[in-house]
Design an enzyme around this catalytic site. Structure first.
Site, PDB file in Angstrom:
ATOM      1  CG  HIS A  52      -1.682   1.291   1.404  1.00  0.00           C
ATOM      2  ND1 HIS A  52      -2.882   1.549   0.781  1.00  0.00           N
ATOM      3  CD2 HIS A  52      -1.384   2.406   2.127  1.00  0.00           C
ATOM      4  CE1 HIS A  52      -3.297   2.764   1.115  1.00  0.00           C
ATOM      5  NE2 HIS A  52      -2.413   3.294   1.935  1.00  0.00           N
ATOM      6  CD  GLU A  53       1.977   3.465   3.715  1.00  0.00           C
ATOM      7  OE1 GLU A  53       2.152   4.546   3.107  1.00  0.00           O
ATOM      8  OE2 GLU A  53       1.020   3.280   4.476  1.00  0.00           O
ATOM      9  CG  HIS A 108       0.589   6.376  -0.704  1.00  0.00           C
ATOM     10  ND1 HIS A 108      -0.596   6.903  -1.176  1.00  0.00           N
ATOM     11  CD2 HIS A 108       0.304   5.808   0.500  1.00  0.00           C
ATOM     12  CE1 HIS A 108      -1.566   6.677  -0.285  1.00  0.00           C
ATOM     13  NE2 HIS A 108      -1.041   6.011   0.734  1.00  0.00           N
TER      14      HIS A 108
END
Length: 223
Positions: free
Chosen positions: A94-95, A98
């Site tokens: 998920h990170e 980004h």
């Protein structure tokens, strides 16, 4: 009415937060068959997207995972960085989602980044200005109006955060599935964990909108 709404939002926020913690505790026990740590998952995802200028580092604390576009670092909490389970894989990917957004100039992320300095200043003073504005709403309503404008900036930030977070999760899950990084059970666990993480942002945005409307009502009814 506001107290009732605020109470309901606090209850929902607590329920979602508690559910999220339980989900991550559950999927932290689901060990990855590929044996990769969160750090290795993150580095692999970055490499697969051709991103070579982002560093994966470990930071202290729990739920401190974040991507910093300023210094291009994927910051993973110690547990996520080192552990080899479905929850760690979900957060790490998920990170990195980004980071992929940043590399591809994702519009919502760029918009949110531009608001960070404004929100940082607003968050430092808005509560005091709002309190003073409410106390002096009949004699100096302009102060409350200033507080409303500042709080509106934080509300807009919360709203813009929603597509940013959901898109990062979608990128993460798509990569995990397309690259066959996880088993079917592990993929389902990662998806469920990220789903509940996203819901915390939804509750925060709704709460911020409701609070903003409350202050607007006070201003409108000041006489």
């Amino acid at each position: 009415m506001y107290l009732i709404i605020a109470g309901l939002l606090m209850l929902v926020s607590w329920l979602v937060s508690n559910r999220l913690k339980n989900k991550f505790a559950l999927y932290s026990k689901l060990q990855l068959q590929n044996g990769m740590s969160g750090k290795e998952i993150a580095e692999r995802m970055l490499a697969d997207h051709g991103i070579t200028d982002v560093q994966v580092i470990s930071v202290e604390g729990q739920l401190t995972d974040h991507y910093n576009p300023a210094d291009k670092t994927v910051n993973l909490s110690e547990a996520v960085y080192n552990q080899r389970n479905a929850a760690a894989a979900a957060v790490a990917a998920h990170e990195c989602g980004h980071a992929v957004q940043h590399a591809s100039a994702y519009a919502w992320l760029e918009m949110r980044s531009k608001l960070v300095p404004v929100v940082s200043v607003a968050s430092s003073y808005v509560q005091w200005i709002l309190i003073g504005g409410i106390l002096m709403v009949r004699t100096f309503p302009q102060l409350l109006l200033v507080g409303i404008v500042l709080f509106a900036a934080t509300t807009i930030f919360s709203i813009i955060t929603l597509p940013v977070e959901y898109d990062a999760s979608n990128r993460a899950l798509a990569w995990l599935e397309n690259k066959n990084m996880l088993t079917t059970q592990e993929q389902a666990g990662a998806k469920d964990a990220l789903k509940w993480a996203a819901r915390t942002y939804v509750v925060a945005a709704i709460g911020s909108i409701a609070t903003l409307l409350y202050y607007v009502m006070i201003y409108m009814n000041r006489r």
